[in-house]
Design a protein around this motif. Structure first.
Motif, mmCIF file in Angstrom:
data_model
loop_
_atom_site.group_PDB
_atom_site.id
_atom_site.type_symbol
_atom_site.label_atom_id
_atom_site.label_comp_id
_atom_site.label_asym_id
_atom_site.label_seq_id
_atom_site.Cartn_x
_atom_site.Cartn_y
_atom_site.Cartn_z
ATOM 1 N N PRO A 39 0.817 -1.208 0.000
ATOM 2 C CA PRO A 39 0.000 0.000 0.000
ATOM 3 C C PRO A 39 0.853 1.261 0.000
ATOM 4 C CG PRO A 39 0.148 -0.857 2.226
ATOM 5 C CD PRO A 39 0.884 -1.835 1.349
ATOM 6 N N THR A 41 2.261 4.996 -9.800
ATOM 7 C CA THR A 41 1.906 6.062 -8.871
ATOM 8 C C THR A 41 2.333 7.411 -9.424
ATOM 9 O OG1 THR A 41 2.298 4.480 -7.085
ATOM 10 C CG2 THR A 41 2.109 6.787 -6.462
ATOM 11 N N HIS A 77 0.584 5.211 1.358
ATOM 12 C CA HIS A 77 -0.192 6.103 2.213
ATOM 13 C C HIS A 77 0.293 7.535 2.014
ATOM 14 C CE1 HIS A 77 -1.762 2.498 4.112
ATOM 15 N NE2 HIS A 77 -0.521 2.097 4.369
ATOM 16 N N ASP A 78 -0.283 8.223 1.065
ATOM 17 C CA ASP A 78 0.083 9.606 0.791
ATOM 18 C C ASP A 78 -1.062 10.251 0.040
ATOM 19 O OD1 ASP A 78 1.160 12.025 -0.364
ATOM 20 O OD2 ASP A 78 3.152 11.262 0.106
ATOM 21 N N GLU A 79 -1.683 11.247 0.637
ATOM 22 C CA GLU A 79 -2.855 11.882 0.041
ATOM 23 C C GLU A 79 -2.523 12.662 -1.221
ATOM 24 O OE1 GLU A 79 -4.846 14.197 2.968
ATOM 25 O OE2 GLU A 79 -5.514 12.443 4.134
#
Length: 302
Positions: A149, A272, A151-153
């Protein structure tokens, strides 16, 4: 205040040296130093602690440099949006990939991307995952292949494919004779792992925790190839991602590869990029090509 001076500050924050920052910015050292002082005067704060042999940013300097980097990334994104609105598939694509994936996937996706996007210049960067994420945030990369995963907005992650792990064991080891492994068979075994900073280390540790296995103490490898050779030398067991053993990769003598029974332990790979990127449409198409190429490669792993 202008964008040029912000770029000078960001360069100084990165290099921590006036001469190196000036070289990276294609200006003389006096010019860069003068502009930094003008920026300090305009903001009314000290950004840089100047010592004879060392440059350090003040706490407010660190924060301003960080925000300046975000501003510059947004400005570059605006320019990119305007240019790509005319022709989305021209220009360059700065793509990052982590070391336990790059050597085994890039040779197969790069020719394919050149065929599909002939006017797109592909610039590749291989770094550990935490470095790639920071370069994405700073706008130094357009996209990166990373393991989920994430996790970074600020970042958008689009799943591409699952890459299963295989057990690498010395020939003659009891587990090397198994046609198919169950996770429970790793209970109480010790595995050779990579050094800190590699996402594969964290993934392998997760498998160890699930299976009841342990890390072998006193040894941490710097690369997959080191792990592969150590297993072949009968030093221990390890986990190898499937793409790293797919033909035409040749395994050293003395090493046996054993697949896991379903559901096999695996890692999930995503493309990403920044949510604010102007390249979203292009990156989605690039991701489709990478996913298809990876699945084709994975089908060759027995």
């Amino acid at each position: 205040m202008n964008l040029r001076d912000l770029r000078y500050l960001v360069a100084l924050a990165e290099h921590r040296h006036f001469g190196k920052a000036a070289t990276a910015s294609f200006v003389s050292q006096p010019t860069l130093s003068t502009q930094i002082r003008k920026l300090e005067d305009e903001l009314g704060v000290t950004l840089v602690e100047r010592a004879p042999r060392k440059v350090m940013l003040t706490p407010v300097g660190v924060e301003i440099a960080r925000r300046a980097g975000q501003i510059l990334a947004d400005v570059d994104s605006l320019r990119d949006l305007a240019r790509r609105s005319l022709d989305p598939e021209t220009g360059s694509l700065r793509l990052g990939v982590f070391p336990t994936l790059g050597p085994y996937l890039l040779p197969h996706i790069v020719p394919r991307l050149h065929r599909c996007f002939p006017r797109l210049e592909l610039l590749l960067v291989e770094e550990k995952s935490d470095v790639l994420m920071e370069q994405l945030r700073q706008g130094k990369l357009d996209a990166a292949l990373l393991a989920l995963p994430i996790h970074d907005e600020q970042l958008q992650a689009t799943f591409l494919f699952e890459e299963p792990f295989l057990l690498a064991a010395p020939q003659g080891h009891a587990l090397a004779e198994a046609g198919e492994l169950h996770m429970a068979q790793l209970d109480e075994e010790t595995l050779l792992l990579l050094e800190d900073g590699h996402c594969l280390r964290d993934q392998a540790l997760d498998v160890c925790r699930l299976a009841g296995a342990n890390e072998r103490g006193g040894f941490r490898a710097t690369s997959l190839e080191t792990l592969r050779q150590m297993v072949a030398a009968d030093v221990g067991l390890t986990l190898l991602p499937a793409l790293s053993v797919a033909p035409p990769v040749v395994q050293p003598e003395g090493l046996a590869l054993v697949p896991f029974a379903a559901p096999a332990p695996h890692r999930r790979i995503a493309l990403t990029w920044r949510k604010s990127s102007a390249m979203t449409g292009l990156l989605e198409r690039v991701g489709d090509e990478i996913a298809d190429a990876a699945r084709t490669r994975l089908a060759t792993v027995a």
